[in-house]
Design an enzyme around this catalytic site. Sequence first.
Site, PDB file in Angstrom:
ATOM      1  N   GLY A  66      -4.250  -4.205  -3.843  1.00  0.00           N
ATOM      2  CA  GLY A  66      -5.107  -2.925  -4.308  1.00  0.00           C
ATOM      3  C   GLY A  66      -4.451  -1.767  -4.639  1.00  0.00           C
ATOM      4  O   GLY A  66      -3.500  -1.329  -3.881  1.00  0.00           O
ATOM      5  N   HIS A  67      -4.711  -1.480  -5.709  1.00  0.00           N
ATOM      6  CA  HIS A  67      -4.154  -0.165  -6.420  1.00  0.00           C
ATOM      7  C   HIS A  67      -5.212   0.783  -6.717  1.00  0.00           C
ATOM      8  O   HIS A  67      -6.218   0.533  -7.032  1.00  0.00           O
ATOM      9  CB  HIS A  67      -3.415  -0.229  -7.833  1.00  0.00           C
TER      10      HIS A  67
ATOM     11  N   ASP B  51       0.652  -1.167   0.038  1.00  0.00           N
ATOM     12  CA  ASP B  51       0.037  -0.057  -0.052  1.00  0.00           C
ATOM     13  C   ASP B  51       0.791   1.131   0.107  1.00  0.00           C
ATOM     14  O   ASP B  51       0.479   2.381   0.496  1.00  0.00           O
ATOM     15  CB  ASP B  51      -1.056   0.174   1.395  1.00  0.00           C
TER      16      ASP B  51
ATOM     17  N   LYS C 152       1.966   2.094  -5.011  1.00  0.00           N
ATOM     18  CA  LYS C 152       2.400   1.551  -6.445  1.00  0.00           C
ATOM     19  C   LYS C 152       1.726   1.995  -7.696  1.00  0.00           C
ATOM     20  O   LYS C 152       2.353   2.068  -8.671  1.00  0.00           O
ATOM     21  CB  LYS C 152       2.659   0.174  -6.312  1.00  0.00           C
TER      22      LYS C 152
HETATM   23  P1  IMP Z   1      -3.286 -12.798   1.964  1.00  0.00           P
HETATM   24  O1  IMP Z   1      -2.309 -12.209   1.128  1.00  0.00           O
HETATM   25  O2  IMP Z   1      -4.612 -12.514   1.773  1.00  0.00           O
HETATM   26  O3  IMP Z   1      -2.834 -14.017   2.399  1.00  0.00           O
HETATM   27  O4  IMP Z   1      -2.853 -12.091   3.458  1.00  0.00           O
HETATM   28  C1  IMP Z   1      -1.787 -12.264   4.236  1.00  0.00           C
HETATM   29  C2  IMP Z   1      -1.156 -10.838   4.734  1.00  0.00           C
HETATM   30  O5  IMP Z   1      -0.893  -9.868   3.958  1.00  0.00           O
HETATM   31  C3  IMP Z   1      -2.115 -10.245   5.678  1.00  0.00           C
HETATM   32  O6  IMP Z   1      -1.579  -9.284   6.707  1.00  0.00           O
HETATM   33  C4  IMP Z   1      -2.826  -9.238   4.663  1.00  0.00           C
HETATM   34  O7  IMP Z   1      -3.198  -8.021   5.341  1.00  0.00           O
HETATM   35  C5  IMP Z   1      -1.526  -8.706   3.920  1.00  0.00           C
HETATM   36  N1  IMP Z   1      -1.742  -8.358   2.586  1.00  0.00           N
HETATM   37  C6  IMP Z   1      -2.299  -8.823   1.436  1.00  0.00           C
HETATM   38  N2  IMP Z   1      -2.200  -8.213   0.349  1.00  0.00           N
HETATM   39  C7  IMP Z   1      -1.943  -7.004   0.857  1.00  0.00           C
HETATM   40  C8  IMP Z   1      -1.934  -5.717   0.081  1.00  0.00           C
HETATM   41  O8  IMP Z   1      -1.939  -5.330  -1.043  1.00  0.00           O
HETATM   42  N3  IMP Z   1      -1.555  -4.728   0.779  1.00  0.00           N
HETATM   43  C9  IMP Z   1      -1.130  -4.676   2.108  1.00  0.00           C
HETATM   44  N4  IMP Z   1      -0.962  -5.878   2.828  1.00  0.00           N
HETATM   45  C10 IMP Z   1      -1.540  -7.012   2.200  1.00  0.00           C
END
Ligand code: IMP
Length: 427
Positions: free
Chosen positions: A40-41, A13, A16
């Site tokens: 999430g962009h 976050d 990017k």
């Molecule tokens: P997962 O990727 O859904 O398995 O989540 C694993 C960890 O990565 C969790 O702490 C999520 O909040 C974090 N996470 C996954 N995608 C993002 C992102 O795009 N930005 C920030 N944190 C993320």
Amino acid sequence: MPALVLLGAQWGDEGKGKATDLLGGSVDYVVRYQGGNNAGHTVVVGDQKYALHLLPSGILSPGCTPVIGNGVVVDPSVLFSELNGLNDRGVDTSKLLISGNAHIITPYNVTVDKVTERFLGKRKIGTTGRGIGPTYADKINRVGIRIQDLYDESILTQKVEAALDGKNQLLTKVFNRRAIEVGQVVEELLGYADRLKPYVADTVLVLNQALEQDKVVLFEGGQGTLLDIDHGTYPFVTSSNPTAGGACTGAGVGPTKISRVIGILKAYTTRVGSGPFPTELFDEDGEALRRIGGERGVTTGRDRRCGWFDAVIARYATRVNGLTDFFLTKLDVLTGWEQIPVCVAYEIDGERVEELPYSQTDFHHAKPVYEYLPGWSEDITKAKTFADLPKNAQDYVKALEEMSGAPISAIGVGPGRDETIEINSFL
Ligand code: IMP
């Protein structure tokens, strides 16, 4: 042969989307190499705001070919709804290419993600619940379903059977859930095949040929360095490699082809989900960063945890990714503080530590050692050059650069496409 990797230097976050989109006009291919719709962009083009989760943000640049590489995990229903949303707003998405080797996030992977988190209780990872971890687990266990499997019904059925065999035992006997039917899953997956077909390509060949022809290829990491499965704050990480090496495996391009690695670095720090975060704030400063920075997850809508800039993490990101440059984002959010604390080292069990400790226990005990830099109150959102910034903002940037170990080549001073100061060109 310009091949650039753009990745998050913190916990994701960092902004990017804005950076990728800024380069998009001069880039021929934008490639996602890992992760899925957990990313999430937010990209702002003119007065339009686009939230993308799975698609590479280059999809908004007309001259650019967006590519979903083999290292990505794809939820077809999310892909289609994202494509529909863009098409409804007049964005042409026909150039998209998807690797036939990319793995599919199946409905049972999403179910397993959710029940596992519930089962972990207070030890949960705080995943996005999108099935990312279980899909990568299936890939590593060699029971994953790839996009190419959609074009051979018999193979697909056998693979879904193999994947569900163990999972149904787990779901019914451990998690107390109903078993998932093979036929139902196969039918749902086959339903995606025709619409996906025009996008499916041998992306490894396409990208390597593009590089041979001197095209500009941008590899766009999802999440961030500290969420990397190998180099992040394990186990509070995602299940892929956002770090620079992941671009090579996740797109099938050799490391000798990568010319530049750019780390996106927020002028302060945020994180979503569980896990250690030494500079996290629980006071009104943290609340203010969240409010002014709009720190709410694009994918999950969860409030992000906020804290001051952490130079130890930035140095680590430089090292583990071999960063050549930083893109510093959201500097404008810090306008208005009289002085700005910056974490320059940690204190761990009474000792000063300059580098990120490899031990999880030590990192959990790390307390930030702060230096206080003078703030500024002038509006910086109209600044076009470094010299336009107030002196204290310039000094803040220079201090971060010195502590972080790579030049800051661009600075974000507002969310809009043109609210960026370019210091050194990335191309
Ligand atoms: P997962 O990727 O859904 O398995 O989540 C694993 C960890 O990565 C969790 O702490 C999520 O909040 C974090 N996470 C996954 N995608 C993002 C992102 O795009 N930005 C920030 N944190 C993320």
